[in-house]
Enzyme design. Structure first.
Site, PDB file in Angstrom:
ATOM      1  N   ILE A 172       0.811  -1.222   0.000  1.00  0.00           N
ATOM      2  CA  ILE A 172       0.000   0.000   0.000  1.00  0.00           C
ATOM      3  C   ILE A 172       0.842   1.270   0.000  1.00  0.00           C
ATOM      4  O   ILE A 172       0.295   2.364  -0.092  1.00  0.00           O
ATOM      5  CB  ILE A 172      -0.965   0.026   1.204  1.00  0.00           C
ATOM      6  CG1 ILE A 172      -0.199  -0.100   2.524  1.00  0.00           C
ATOM      7  CG2 ILE A 172      -2.010  -1.041   1.073  1.00  0.00           C
ATOM      8  CD1 ILE A 172      -1.082   0.040   3.757  1.00  0.00           C
ATOM      9  N   GLY A 173       2.163   1.153   0.097  1.00  0.00           N
ATOM     10  CA  GLY A 173       2.981   2.355   0.102  1.00  0.00           C
ATOM     11  C   GLY A 173       4.465   2.042   0.157  1.00  0.00           C
ATOM     12  O   GLY A 173       4.873   0.912   0.428  1.00  0.00           O
ATOM     13  N   GLY A 212      11.335   6.149   1.828  1.00  0.00           N
ATOM     14  CA  GLY A 212      12.772   6.097   1.638  1.00  0.00           C
ATOM     15  C   GLY A 212      13.432   4.947   2.363  1.00  0.00           C
ATOM     16  O   GLY A 212      14.458   4.425   1.925  1.00  0.00           O
ATOM     17  N   MET A 213      12.844   4.512   3.489  1.00  0.00           N
ATOM     18  CA  MET A 213      13.485   3.479   4.292  1.00  0.00           C
ATOM     19  C   MET A 213      12.708   2.181   4.370  1.00  0.00           C
ATOM     20  O   MET A 213      13.216   1.183   4.841  1.00  0.00           O
ATOM     21  CB  MET A 213      13.696   4.005   5.717  1.00  0.00           C
ATOM     22  CG  MET A 213      12.415   4.493   6.364  1.00  0.00           C
ATOM     23  SD  MET A 213      12.581   4.891   8.102  1.00  0.00           S
ATOM     24  CE  MET A 213      12.326   3.286   8.798  1.00  0.00           C
ATOM     25  N   VAL A 259       5.452  -0.539   2.853  1.00  0.00           N
ATOM     26  CA  VAL A 259       4.335  -0.750   3.762  1.00  0.00           C
ATOM     27  C   VAL A 259       3.311  -1.668   3.096  1.00  0.00           C
ATOM     28  O   VAL A 259       2.956  -1.479   1.932  1.00  0.00           O
ATOM     29  CB  VAL A 259       3.664   0.577   4.165  1.00  0.00           C
ATOM     30  CG1 VAL A 259       2.576   0.332   5.206  1.00  0.00           C
ATOM     31  CG2 VAL A 259       4.697   1.544   4.719  1.00  0.00           C
ATOM     32  N   ASP A 310      10.289  14.422  13.262  1.00  0.00           N
ATOM     33  CA  ASP A 310      10.003  14.478  11.832  1.00  0.00           C
ATOM     34  C   ASP A 310       8.507  14.731  11.602  1.00  0.00           C
ATOM     35  O   ASP A 310       7.875  14.058  10.799  1.00  0.00           O
ATOM     36  CB  ASP A 310      10.436  13.170  11.157  1.00  0.00           C
ATOM     37  CG  ASP A 310      10.516  13.307   9.635  1.00  0.00           C
ATOM     38  OD1 ASP A 310      10.625  14.448   9.145  1.00  0.00           O
ATOM     39  OD2 ASP A 310      10.472  12.273   8.939  1.00  0.00           O
TER      40      ASP A 310
END
Length: 679
Positions: free
Chosen positions: A18-19, A22-23, A26, A135
């Site tokens: 679903i996504g 950068g790290m 998901v 963040d």
């Protein structure tokens, strides 16, 4: 990386990706133990191979897992499997705040304040446990289909901040505090700064600082003043604008001390948006020293070494305290202020003296008129002609957006009255707010003048489109484009395909106002249910169990069984424990009982000479060669002699072999065929 249908930790079944960030990637997954959907964040390979990073990542994630709050995406589990490191999180159906802002352009002050309050509550809960996010940005805030704001990745940013960050840096630096930009000490006030930038973007549709590189943006955070948000959002109330300005002060000491203080002011915005109640410290900020080219070069070099981490070198700040004395002399600015104040005070005293002296000697009275009485001139004091006296005027203020009561209060302060001429529909002003005034702001008007106003009845009514059967995303966009606020809910459906709108409230083609909420019920497809185990259950019991589970019995067949009693289930077409769509049909195989046929034998035996018979051995053998029963050494006293045998399996005939033992010591054999009777 996991694929659809695979299991993680023998518990979480991957539904789909679903996504991606950068790290991590998901995935949406199904927790089969607790029966709920979850989101699984899986670290990318380059991070998984860094042992120090993985340890720090797990520690911070486990720390954040201790938090439970409705405005935080909660962490359920942290683990690793076959070199894959993952975090199991709450699954939120919705979009990121970044996407929401991009779709709407600018948010109203009420919506922005409401979202900021929810974010602040999540931050407050985290800060209470000494967890700083580091963040805060719209990409890390999810807006659920119910309109609830949830902050994600709490505690994880700390683990990431000391490691290589790729494309995400450009997104994060727009919201980084000055102390983050210069790699300084970071505390809860850094999160408050980032939230201030997020609020700025919500009400203006843009970030205050932008550039082509992370370094240039970071330097702007350090030394440039941002454009006031009201420049891009003229209708923004002063209270929310000052909250944003206070949150984004470059000095942490001038920001809100904690999120709890911020929450108090944000809640006040929703009640009294146009009141100037926000207090910003009057302390003069230290002058920012411009960063020299060689220092910028150093910052860029340091960033290249850390692969563009958002940490430019801290610029040198000249400390200048304007409130203290140095070397026995007053600060020049303070000395100048005192001098000017003294001059002003002296002028005021001189004017007062002249005024009182003039009154005493009649210098300010009008010259006497000469009146003739009986040809005699008499001095009489002149009478002021009120009709010719110049009327006092005041500048009109803006009362649009205020309620009638609020406007009366504001106008009474400058000596004006208010008359409510009527009401009109308005797309811009909410119901009960003044939408027009017959004297515009800034116009000179006589004191005691009555100002005529019209009051808004809210947005005019328009027809709601009928979006039943539409794809949910298309339906959401259609409603948004026409000025409605869509709200999405999900239900399982046996008839509508997944993602299609099943129903809407209010119904299509009914009248409503722009800004009204339209709730969509979207199909999730057929509900997945577990198939129960009905083996060896009676047909009636098995049918009831499958029906209660949401399944149907489509057909039944029968088969013989030596192990399952007649009428019970031998087999089911879908194995137990498997998840299938609600309403799926199941075929049952019912036992018809054993396929064996049983017979019994009843026969009589006669001896050639009964007087000679002492005893006999009798053997009953089936036609299939199976020895059914034997009788040995039988003493027979009379003839004919009867024998019986039952439960003869799958054999309908046989032979009776008799060995007679005679009194003279001899024996004689006799064989007879016999037919069996079915039991």
């Amino acid at each position: 990386m996991p694929t659809a249908g695979t299991f993680v930790a023998d518990r979480y079944e991957i539904i789909g990706k679903i996504g991606s960030g950068g790290m991590s990637d998901v995935y949406k997954a199904r927790d089969h133990i607790l029966g709920r959907n979850v989101a699984i964040k899986v670290l990318k390979q380059e991070f998984s191979e860094d042992v120090n990073f993985v340890m720090k990542f797990r520690t911070e994630a486990q720390s954040a897992a201790g938090m439970e709050h409705p405005n935080i995406v909660n962490i359920y589990d942290v683990g690793s499997e076959s070199g894959m490191h993952y975090i199991v999180m709450e699954y939120v159906e919705g979009v990121t705040l970044k996407t929401y802002i991009e779709k709407k352009g600018q948010l109203t002050y009420k919506e922005a304040a409401s979202i900021a309050i929810q974010i602040s509550r999540g931050m407050e809960a985290a800060h209470a446990k000494n967890i700083i996010h580091r963040d805060i940005k719209p990409q890390n805030i999810l807006i659920s289909t119910e309109g609830k704001a949830k902050v994600t990745d709490f505690g994880i940013a700390k683990a990431v901040s000391n490691n290589t960050i790729n494309a995400d840096v450009m997104g994060s630096v727009h919201y980084a505090s000055p102390e983050q930009a210069r790699n300084g000490f970071v505390d809860n006030k850094s999160d408050i700064y980032s939230l201030g930038i997020v609020m700025y973007e919500m009400v203006t549709g843009r970030v205050p600082f932008d550039g082509e590189t992370t370094v240039s943006i970071a330097i702007q955070h350090l030394q440039e003043e941002m454009t006031a948000p009201s420049v891009y959002a003229p209708e923004l109330p002063i209270s929310l604008e000052k909250i944003i300005i206070k949150c984004t002060q470059k000095s942490p000491d001038r920001r809100y001390h904690n999120v709890s203080e911020l929450l108090v002011d944000l809640k006040q915005v929703l009640v009294h948006p146009n009141e100037d109640f926000v207090t910003i410290s009057d302390g003069i900020q230290s002058k920012t020293k411009m960063i020299e080219p060689n220092e910028v070069k150093k910052i860029k070099s340091a960033r290249a070494a850390r692969q563009e981490e958002v940490r430019p070198k801290e610029p040198e700040i000249e400390e200048e305290d304007d409130e203290e004395e140095e070397d026995g002399f007053l600060n020049p600015k303070l000395e100048k202020a005192i001098t000017i104040g003294g001059i002003v005070a002296a002028l005021i005293i001189i004017v007062l003296i002249i005024y009182f002296v003039g009154n005493v000697f009649g210098l300010f009275k009008g010259a006497p008129d000469k009146v003739k009485d009986n040809d005699t001139e008499t001095s009489e004091p002149s009478v002021i002609n009120t009709e010719k006296e110049k009327t006092e005027q005041v500048k009109m203020v803006n009362v649009k957006g205020l309620t009638v009561a609020e406007a009366r209060t504001e106008l009474s302060k400058i000596g004006l009255g208010l008359y409510e001429q009527g009401t009109q529909a308005s797309e811009q002003y909410e119901k009960g707010q003044i939408m027009s005034q017959d004297v515009e702001e800034g116009t000179e008007v006589d004191i005691h003048t009555t100002i005529n106003v019209y009051v808004s009845t809210g947005a005019g009514e328009i027809k709601i489109p009928n979006i039943v059967g539409y794809d949910s995303e298309a339906a959401m966009n259609m409603l948004t484009d026409q000025g409605f606020v869509p709200n999405r809910k999900y239900e399982y459906s046996d008839t509508a395909a997944s993602g299609k709108v099943i129903s809407q409230d209010p119904a299509g083609d009914t009248a409503a106002k722009k800004g009204d909420t339209v709730t969509l019920v979207v199909s999730q497809g057929k509900e997945a249910v577990a198939v129960p185990d009905v083996y060896n259950r009676s047909q009636e019991e098995a049918t009831n169990m499958l029906t209660q589970a949401g399944l149907t019995v489509t057909s039944t067949t029968t088969e013989p069984s030596d192990t399952v009693p007649k009428g019970n289930v031998i087999n089911q077409s879908i194995p137990s424990g498997k998840y299938v769509d609600r309403g799926t049909g199941v075929t049952l195989v019912i036992s018809s009982g054993s396929n064996k046929t049983f017979y019994y034998c009843k026969a009589t035996i006669s001896a050639p000479d009964s007087d000679e018979v002492v005893s006999a051995d009798i053997v009953l053998t089936g036609s299939n060669g199976t020895q059914i029963q034997t009788w040995s050494g039988i003493k027979i006293s009379s003839f004919p002699y009867s024998i019986t045998a039952s439960d003869i399996e799958n054999c309908d005939s046989g032979t009776i072999k008799v060995t007679w033992y005679l009194s003279d010591g001899t024996s004689r054999e006799q064989t007879e065929n016999v037919m069996f009777t079915k039991q």
